[in-house]
Structure formats: structure tokens, C-alpha cells
Design a protein around this motif. Sequence first.
Motif, PDB file in Angstrom:
ATOM      1  N   GLN A  84       0.843  -1.206   0.000  1.00 44.84           N
ATOM      2  CA  GLN A  84       0.000   0.000   0.000  1.00 44.84           C
ATOM      3  C   GLN A  84       0.875   1.252   0.000  1.00 44.84           C
ATOM      4  OE1 GLN A  84      -2.382  -0.820   3.488  1.00 44.84           O
ATOM      5  NE2 GLN A  84      -4.150  -1.440   2.260  1.00 44.84           N
ATOM      6  N   ALA A  85       1.929   1.234   0.828  1.00 36.84           N
ATOM      7  CA  ALA A  85       2.828   2.385   0.917  1.00 36.84           C
ATOM      8  C   ALA A  85       3.624   2.575  -0.369  1.00 36.84           C
ATOM      9  CB  ALA A  85       3.773   2.229   2.114  1.00 36.84           C
ATOM     10  N   LEU A  86       4.152   1.479  -0.936  1.00 36.06           N
ATOM     11  CA  LEU A  86       4.897   1.571  -2.192  1.00 36.06           C
ATOM     12  C   LEU A  86       3.993   2.060  -3.327  1.00 36.06           C
ATOM     13  CD1 LEU A  86       7.055  -1.699  -2.089  1.00 36.06           C
ATOM     14  CD2 LEU A  86       7.925   0.648  -2.036  1.00 36.06           C
ATOM     15  N   ASN A  87       2.770   1.573  -3.352  1.00 32.31           N
ATOM     16  CA  ASN A  87       1.811   1.990  -4.373  1.00 32.31           C
ATOM     17  C   ASN A  87       1.534   3.488  -4.267  1.00 32.31           C
ATOM     18  OD1 ASN A  87      -0.197   1.476  -6.482  1.00 32.31           O
ATOM     19  ND2 ASN A  87      -1.682   1.912  -4.890  1.00 32.31           N
ATOM     20  N   ALA A  88       1.325   3.971  -3.040  1.00 30.61           N
ATOM     21  CA  ALA A  88       1.055   5.400  -2.829  1.00 30.61           C
ATOM     22  C   ALA A  88       2.266   6.248  -3.219  1.00 30.61           C
ATOM     23  CB  ALA A  88       0.678   5.653  -1.369  1.00 30.61           C
ATOM     24  N   GLU A  89       3.464   5.788  -2.828  1.00 32.71           N
ATOM     25  CA  GLU A  89       4.687   6.533  -3.114  1.00 32.71           C
ATOM     26  C   GLU A  89       4.949   6.605  -4.619  1.00 32.71           C
ATOM     27  OE1 GLU A  89       8.834   6.471  -0.979  1.00 32.71           O
ATOM     28  OE2 GLU A  89       8.722   4.735  -2.323  1.00 32.71           O
ATOM     29  N   LEU A  90       4.922   5.455  -5.297  1.00 33.66           N
ATOM     30  CA  LEU A  90       5.222   5.427  -6.726  1.00 33.66           C
ATOM     31  C   LEU A  90       4.164   6.191  -7.522  1.00 33.66           C
ATOM     32  CD1 LEU A  90       7.163   4.425  -8.890  1.00 33.66           C
ATOM     33  CD2 LEU A  90       5.833   2.302  -9.026  1.00 33.66           C
ATOM     34  N   THR A  91       2.901   6.074  -7.117  1.00 33.17           N
ATOM     35  CA  THR A  91       1.824   6.808  -7.795  1.00 33.17           C
ATOM     36  C   THR A  91       2.056   8.307  -7.693  1.00 33.17           C
ATOM     37  OG1 THR A  91       0.209   5.050  -7.395  1.00 33.17           O
ATOM     38  CG2 THR A  91      -0.669   7.241  -7.854  1.00 33.17           C
ATOM     39  N   ALA A  92       2.361   8.792  -6.487  1.00 29.40           N
ATOM     40  CA  ALA A  92       2.566  10.234  -6.271  1.00 29.40           C
ATOM     41  C   ALA A  92       3.764  10.745  -7.073  1.00 29.40           C
ATOM     42  CB  ALA A  92       2.758  10.517  -4.784  1.00 29.40           C
ATOM     43  N   ILE A  93       4.879  10.010  -7.034  1.00 22.47           N
ATOM     44  CA  ILE A  93       6.079  10.446  -7.755  1.00 22.47           C
ATOM     45  C   ILE A  93       5.836  10.431  -9.263  1.00 22.47           C
ATOM     46  CG2 ILE A  93       8.479   9.858  -8.297  1.00 22.47           C
ATOM     47  CD1 ILE A  93       8.665   8.752  -5.410  1.00 22.47           C
ATOM     48  N   TRP A  94       5.205   9.353  -9.756  1.00 17.27           N
ATOM     49  CA  TRP A  94       4.977   9.244 -11.193  1.00 17.27           C
ATOM     50  C   TRP A  94       4.024  10.336 -11.686  1.00 17.27           C
ATOM     51  CZ3 TRP A  94       7.470   7.645 -15.096  1.00 17.27           C
ATOM     52  CH2 TRP A  94       6.849   7.544 -16.337  1.00 17.27           C
ATOM     53  N   GLU A  95       2.969  10.603 -10.939  1.00 17.94           N
ATOM     54  CA  GLU A  95       2.024  11.648 -11.345  1.00 17.94           C
ATOM     55  C   GLU A  95       2.689  13.018 -11.356  1.00 17.94           C
ATOM     56  OE1 GLU A  95      -1.372  11.227  -8.757  1.00 17.94           O
ATOM     57  OE2 GLU A  95      -2.173   9.524  -9.913  1.00 17.94           O
ATOM     58  N   ARG A  96       3.545  13.278 -10.375  1.00 21.88           N
ATOM     59  CA  ARG A  96       4.244  14.568 -10.348  1.00 21.88           C
ATOM     60  C   ARG A  96       5.219  14.678 -11.519  1.00 21.88           C
ATOM     61  NH1 ARG A  96       8.711  17.304  -6.841  1.00 21.88           N
ATOM     62  NH2 ARG A  96       8.503  19.361  -7.735  1.00 21.88           N
ATOM     63  N   TYR A  97       5.948  13.597 -11.768  1.00 18.37           N
ATOM     64  CA  TYR A  97       6.889  13.591 -12.893  1.00 18.37           C
ATOM     65  C   TYR A  97       6.153  13.864 -14.210  1.00 18.37           C
ATOM     66  CZ  TYR A  97       9.372  11.519 -16.814  1.00 18.37           C
ATOM     67  OH  TYR A  97       9.924  11.308 -18.050  1.00 18.37           O
ATOM     68  N   MET A  98       5.034  13.191 -14.429  1.00 14.50           N
ATOM     69  CA  MET A  98       4.279  13.384 -15.664  1.00 14.50           C
ATOM     70  C   MET A  98       3.764  14.821 -15.771  1.00 14.50           C
ATOM     71  SD  MET A  98       4.407  10.759 -17.622  1.00 14.50           S
ATOM     72  CE  MET A  98       3.082  11.105 -18.799  1.00 14.50           C
ATOM     73  N   ALA A  99       3.315  15.391 -14.662  1.00 16.96           N
ATOM     74  CA  ALA A  99       2.794  16.763 -14.673  1.00 16.96           C
ATOM     75  C   ALA A  99       3.904  17.773 -14.938  1.00 16.96           C
ATOM     76  CB  ALA A  99       2.112  17.072 -13.341  1.00 16.96           C
ATOM     77  N   VAL A 100       5.104  17.522 -14.389  1.00 18.21           N
ATOM     78  CA  VAL A 100       6.198  18.485 -14.522  1.00 18.21           C
ATOM     79  C   VAL A 100       6.868  18.400 -15.888  1.00 18.21           C
ATOM     80  CG1 VAL A 100       8.487  19.126 -13.635  1.00 18.21           C
ATOM     81  CG2 VAL A 100       6.633  18.610 -12.046  1.00 18.21           C
TER      82      VAL A 100
END
Length: 203
Positions: free
Chosen positions: A51-67
Motif C-alpha cells: 500500500q505504501a509503495l503503491n502510494a509513493e510510486l503513484t505520487a512520484i509518477w504523477e508529479r513527474y508526468m505533470a512536470v
Amino acid sequence: MDNLVISLIVGFLAAFIGAVIGSKAMSSGHYRYAQKRDFETKSSQMINLFQALNAELTAIWERYMAVVGTDLEKVQKPDELPFTVLFSATHNYFSVYDNSAQFLGALEPEAGKKIIETYINLKSLLDELQNYNEMAQKHRDTRLGANLNLYEVNQVREELDSFFKLLKKRHAQVKGQCLLTLEMFKEFLSLAEQSRTSVKIKV
């Protein structure tokens, strides 16, 4: 008298055998209970980790895609990519992953390998983007410098073009890995939801 002694001995032996059997049954029951509790604790730890890895990777990936990720997919030339100060992998964005090495070793080997490869490649991509930004800044400084050197400008430009092509390829590779790993996390968590006592994942 002999019958009484024999009866006492038989009674004593029966009581002793009953006590031994009862004690073994009780020990076996305690052992099975301890095993079950240990399994439930480990299963709970793995569910929490995913659950924690999923939340972490999701947040980082979404930010990377947005930036930068979405722009990087669209543009065809380095000049078209907005110049942005990107976050780098040296920052503490990966704290869950960095602190879970002892748990990753308990995963099915193929699943653990996929997670590790995804994180390493994502970290590398962020560092490569940081390097690209520095190179793009150097190109701007060279073009706008007081003593304009066309040879140096062209050389830096060629390096920038080459690095840009690499970034496009690396982005596609890492995107595939991240999306597959996030799908694996979702599959694991879905299976965990279906069965709280037995969680298995096939990759």
C-alpha cells in the motif's frame, strides 16, 4: 494385593500417558497458533508495504508526468521542451522504497526484481533529467555569452540533441516499467482484499 498393585500401576501409567498426550496436543496447538499469528503478522506487513509503495510510486509518477513527462512525450526537439527545475532522485522522495529492503527480499524473486528495477530506473531518469537541465542551461549561456563561439555553441547543441533523444527513449522505458509495477501493486492489494489470511501474487 497383587491385583491392587497392578491396578494402581495401570492407573498411574494411563494417567501419565494421558498427561503426555495432552501436553503434546497442547504444545502442538500453541505452536500452530504461533505459526498462524506469525503468518498473519507477515501478511499484514506485506500488505502495508505494498500500500505504501503503491502510494509513493503513484505520487512520484504523477508529479513527474505533470512536470515534464507529458511535455517530453509531445515535443520533437529540445527547444520545444519547457525549461524546468526538476526534482532529482537525490531528494528523499523514495523513503518508503529506501527503507523497505529487508521486506523486498521476502517477495517472490521475480516480483522483487521488478520493483527494484522500476525504482532504480525511475531514480536514474530523474538524475538524467537534472543533467539535461544543466546541459540546456549551458547551451543557453553559450548562445547568450558575450564572446559567442559558434563552434562551442554547435558542439553543445549536438550534445543536447543526443541527450534529448536518449531522454525520449528512457522516458518510454521507465513509463512502461512504472505502469506495470503499479498494476502489480493493484493486483496484489486486490488479492489481499479478497483473502486477508493468505496473500499470494504471481508475476
